[in-house]
Scaffold this active site. Structure first.
Site, short mmCIF file in Angstrom:
data_model
loop_
_atom_site.label_atom_id
_atom_site.label_comp_id
_atom_site.label_asym_id
_atom_site.label_seq_id
_atom_site.Cartn_x
_atom_site.Cartn_y
_atom_site.Cartn_z
N LYS A 145 1.85 -3.42 7.40
CA LYS A 145 2.04 -3.65 5.97
C LYS A 145 3.52 -3.55 5.57
CE LYS A 145 -2.14 -4.28 4.03
NZ LYS A 145 -2.49 -5.30 3.03
N GLU B 118 0.25 3.56 1.87
CA GLU B 118 0.39 3.94 3.28
C GLU B 118 1.82 3.67 3.78
OE1 GLU B 118 -1.73 5.18 6.00
OE2 GLU B 118 -2.61 6.07 4.23
N TYR C 5 -1.47 0.20 10.94
CA TYR C 5 -1.74 -0.47 9.65
C TYR C 5 -0.53 -0.37 8.73
CZ TYR C 5 -3.62 -0.88 4.87
OH TYR C 5 -3.83 -1.23 3.55
N THR D 99 0.80 -1.22 0.00
CA THR D 99 0.00 0.00 0.00
C THR D 99 0.84 1.27 0.00
OG1 THR D 99 -1.42 1.33 1.45
CG2 THR D 99 -0.17 -0.40 2.52
P1 NAP Z 1 -11.50 -4.47 2.11
O1 NAP Z 1 -12.67 -4.14 1.23
O2 NAP Z 1 -11.47 -3.89 3.48
O3 NAP Z 1 -11.39 -6.06 2.20
C1 NAP Z 1 -10.56 -6.68 3.12
C2 NAP Z 1 -10.78 -8.18 3.03
O4 NAP Z 1 -9.95 -8.83 4.00
C3 NAP Z 1 -12.22 -8.63 3.33
O5 NAP Z 1 -12.53 -9.71 2.49
C4 NAP Z 1 -12.11 -9.10 4.76
O6 NAP Z 1 -13.10 -10.04 5.13
C5 NAP Z 1 -10.74 -9.75 4.72
N1 NAP Z 1 -10.17 -9.99 6.03
C6 NAP Z 1 -10.10 -9.16 7.09
N2 NAP Z 1 -9.54 -9.76 8.14
C7 NAP Z 1 -9.23 -11.02 7.74
C8 NAP Z 1 -8.66 -12.15 8.39
N3 NAP Z 1 -8.31 -12.11 9.67
N4 NAP Z 1 -8.50 -13.28 7.67
C9 NAP Z 1 -8.90 -13.34 6.37
N5 NAP Z 1 -9.46 -12.32 5.72
C10 NAP Z 1 -9.62 -11.17 6.40
O7 NAP Z 1 -10.14 -4.04 1.40
P2 NAP Z 1 -9.85 -3.72 -0.14
O8 NAP Z 1 -10.05 -2.28 -0.36
O9 NAP Z 1 -10.54 -4.72 -0.99
O10 NAP Z 1 -8.28 -3.94 -0.19
C11 NAP Z 1 -7.72 -5.24 -0.46
C12 NAP Z 1 -6.30 -5.29 0.07
O11 NAP Z 1 -5.53 -4.26 -0.55
C13 NAP Z 1 -6.16 -5.05 1.56
O12 NAP Z 1 -5.08 -5.86 2.01
C14 NAP Z 1 -5.80 -3.58 1.68
O13 NAP Z 1 -5.07 -3.36 2.86
C15 NAP Z 1 -4.95 -3.41 0.44
N6 NAP Z 1 -4.94 -2.09 -0.18
C16 NAP Z 1 -6.10 -1.46 -0.50
C17 NAP Z 1 -6.08 -0.22 -1.13
C18 NAP Z 1 -7.34 0.48 -1.50
O14 NAP Z 1 -7.27 1.68 -1.79
N7 NAP Z 1 -8.47 -0.20 -1.57
C19 NAP Z 1 -4.84 0.36 -1.45
C20 NAP Z 1 -3.67 -0.33 -1.13
C21 NAP Z 1 -3.73 -1.56 -0.52
P3 NAP Z 1 -14.56 -9.57 5.68
O15 NAP Z 1 -15.35 -9.20 4.45
O16 NAP Z 1 -15.05 -10.76 6.38
O17 NAP Z 1 -14.32 -8.37 6.56
N1 GDD Z 2 -12.33 7.28 6.62
C1 GDD Z 2 -12.45 8.60 6.71
N2 GDD Z 2 -13.59 9.13 7.23
N3 GDD Z 2 -11.44 9.39 6.28
C2 GDD Z 2 -11.60 10.73 6.35
C3 GDD Z 2 -12.75 11.31 6.86
C4 GDD Z 2 -13.80 10.48 7.34
O1 GDD Z 2 -14.84 10.92 7.82
N4 GDD Z 2 -12.61 12.66 6.78
C5 GDD Z 2 -11.42 12.90 6.24
N5 GDD Z 2 -10.79 11.73 5.99
C6 GDD Z 2 -9.44 11.59 5.42
C7 GDD Z 2 -8.53 10.67 6.22
O2 GDD Z 2 -7.99 11.35 7.36
C8 GDD Z 2 -7.48 10.34 5.16
O3 GDD Z 2 -6.50 11.32 5.12
C9 GDD Z 2 -8.27 10.36 3.84
O4 GDD Z 2 -9.53 11.00 4.15
C10 GDD Z 2 -8.55 8.99 3.25
O5 GDD Z 2 -9.07 8.15 4.25
P1 GDD Z 2 -9.68 6.70 3.91
O6 GDD Z 2 -10.71 6.82 2.86
O7 GDD Z 2 -10.10 6.10 5.21
O8 GDD Z 2 -8.46 5.92 3.25
P2 GDD Z 2 -6.92 5.84 3.65
O9 GDD Z 2 -6.16 6.65 2.64
O10 GDD Z 2 -6.69 6.13 5.07
O11 GDD Z 2 -6.61 4.29 3.45
C11 GDD Z 2 -7.06 3.59 2.27
O12 GDD Z 2 -6.08 3.67 1.27
C12 GDD Z 2 -4.84 3.00 1.58
C13 GDD Z 2 -3.89 3.22 0.40
O13 GDD Z 2 -3.29 4.45 0.50
C14 GDD Z 2 -7.36 2.14 2.68
O14 GDD Z 2 -7.96 1.49 1.60
C15 GDD Z 2 -6.08 1.40 3.03
O15 GDD Z 2 -6.37 0.01 3.24
C16 GDD Z 2 -5.10 1.55 1.85
O16 GDD Z 2 -3.91 0.88 2.15
#
Ligand code: NAP
Ligand code: GDD
Length: 392
Positions: free
Chosen positions: A206, A180, A202, A178
């Site tokens: 990671k 992050e 987190y 990520t």
């Molecule tokens: P998500 O919607 O939050 O999905 C997370 C998945 O992990 C869900 O299927 C969840 O199951 C499962 N999970 C949680 N705890 C677990 C455990 N203990 N054992 C097995 N499975 C578990 O996340 P996403 O946005 O699809 O992201 C997929 C991956 O990419 C994650 O690893 C995230 O950290 C990473 N990532 C995401 C982004 C982004 O912007 N979306 C960016 C960079 C990296 P449940 O449905 O049961 O909760």
């Molecule tokens: N969630 C949330 N809720 N975020 C808020 C809010 C709120 O009400 N208001 C402002 N934010 C700001 C957060 O402080 C952060 O700076 C930004 O919006 C994005 O927050 P999220 O949407 O929660 O995502 P993230 O960037 O922290 O994390 C996501 O992206 C990562 C990749 O950069 C997640 O998907 C992570 O799993 C992933 O790794």
């Protein structure tokens, strides 16, 4: 795949040579282990079998669709939950009759090594996608130990399950790394060579997962790669991430830091990039890739664009926790600040450089920022109009 039954399925006994015993009098086990009777990698890879952790999440559901379209058999690990957690996969279950025996779900958990080894040995995947994670940054400050267990050690457990089953050379591994990791960013934009500086439990978990993936690649010659993905969103995004929270808003929207900037792309585009990373890289050594759009936008702009899709123009006033936005045409306050959404340590800016992925994978994002916002708002409007209770 034909599997000969002539060989033993038990681990080889370690050879006990003089001078090879450790202090406990135990011989060193040969590595890699070879407990399963497998065909050579070339023959094994003629099958296309994917195992996905995190299949019920946003990315897992898009990846499943993508791989099924490509003819893969897809196995997913789901957690036992007292509430429904397979909503994003519902349509794929309904399609089952069109693709019999191509889509399977299994109970398991990244905290349960035994289950992971069992599944690995039974499924014999050719590609493993580790998408499972406690993926909410703010929540990780409350659940720091659990996040480390799942996101960091869970990755190790999955890699070790591959080794334990003797699949080191037989399957390719994708780690959901990520942006992050960059946290307090050390350069702009961020690329594969930018130093990491995570800012949350987190991000730190990671970081371990990133390095253990690199380590297993270097130590055991595994085809194991990190996709360092910047934020990617969609109508399937979890409701507590900021983009989806905004696009679902119907009454006054309470938010945290409006100034944080993110490099937001569409999840569907990023899924293709994950898959490309496991397709052999034209014989190049396995390596890690950033996937990003190359643009960055503040949360405030996402809010403005989302309200703009339904024809509402905003005017901002005040500052800090007193900042608010009014609908210009009605004078109604539609956005306010709630400090509970601030983070103990914030990632203020993410801005990725996807040049390496564009060059080596031929990957490029297709959906731009405006279209992403529009698609998400329209999907939520449709859900509200149709009284559809989405499962994301
Ligand atoms: P998500 O919607 O939050 O999905 C997370 C998945 O992990 C869900 O299927 C969840 O199951 C499962 N999970 C949680 N705890 C677990 C455990 N203990 N054992 C097995 N499975 C578990 O996340 P996403 O946005 O699809 O992201 C997929 C991956 O990419 C994650 O690893 C995230 O950290 C990473 N990532 C995401 C982004 C982004 O912007 N979306 C960016 C960079 C990296 P449940 O449905 O049961 O909760
Ligand atoms: N969630 C949330 N809720 N975020 C808020 C809010 C709120 O009400 N208001 C402002 N934010 C700001 C957060 O402080 C952060 O700076 C930004 O919006 C994005 O927050 P999220 O949407 O929660 O995502 P993230 O960037 O922290 O994390 C996501 O992206 C990562 C990749 O950069 C997640 O998907 C992570 O799993 C992933 O790794």
């Amino acid at each position: 795949m034909s599997r000969s039954t002539s060989k033993t399925i038990y681990p080889e006994k370690p050879e006990e040579k003089d001078g090879q015993r450790n202090k406990e009098g135990l011989g060193d086990l040969p590595a890699p282990f070879a407990p399963l009777d497998l065909p050579p990698p070339d023959e094994y890879f003629q099958r296309k079998v994917a195992l996905i952790s995190g299949i019920t999440g946003q990315d897992g559901s898009y990846l499943t669709e993508f791989l099924l379209e490509k003819g893969y058999t897809v196995h997913g690990i789901i957690r036992r939950s007292s509430s429904f957690n397979t909503g994003r996969l519902h349509h794929l279950y309904e399609d089952q009759h069109e693709r019999p025996n191509k889509f399977h779900l299994h109970y398991g958990d990244l905290t349960d090594s035994t289950a992971l080894v069992f599944l690995m040995a039974r499924i014999l995947p050719t590609e493993v996608y580790n998408l499972g994670a406690q993926s909410h940054v703010k929540v990780s400050f409350s659940l720091a130990e659990y996040t480390a267990d799942v996101d960091a050690i869970g990755t190790l457990r999955l890699l070790d399950a591959i080794r334990t089953c003797g699949l080191t050379k037989h399957c390719r591994f994708y780690q959901a790394s990520t942006s992050e990791l960059y946290g307090l960013v050390q350069e702009v934009p961020q690329s594969e060579t930018t130093p990491f500086y995570p800012r949350s439990p987190y991000g730190v978990a990671k970081l371990y997962a990133y390095w253990i993936t690199v380590n297993y690649r270097e130590a055991y010659g595994m085809y194991a790669v990190n996709g360092i993905l910047f934020n990617h969103e969609s109508p399937r995004r979890g409701r507590t991430f900021v983009t989806r929270k905004i696009t679902r808003a119907q009454a006054c929207l309470w938010l945290g830091n409006l100034d944080a900037k993110r490099d937001w792309g569409h999840a569907r585009d990023y899924i293709e990039g994950m898959w490309l990373m496991l397709q052999g890289l034209d014989g190049s050594e396995p390596t890690d890739f950033v996937l990003a759009t190359g643009e960055t936008h503040p949360v405030r702009e996402f809010v403005e664009k989302a309200f703009g899709v339904v024809g509402i123009k905003l005017s901002w006033s005040g500052s800090g926790v007193d900042e608010e936005a009014k609908d210009i045409s009605t004078g109604k306050v539609v956005v306010k600040i709630d400090p509970q959404y601030f983070r103990p340590a914030e990632v203020e800016l993410l801005h990725g450089n996807p040049a390496k992925a564009e060059r080596m994978l031929g990957w490029k994002r297709k959906v731009n920022f405006d279209d992403l916002v529009k698609e998400m708002v329209e999907a939520d409007l449709t859900a509200v109009r149709n009284f559809v209770e989405d499962q994301n």
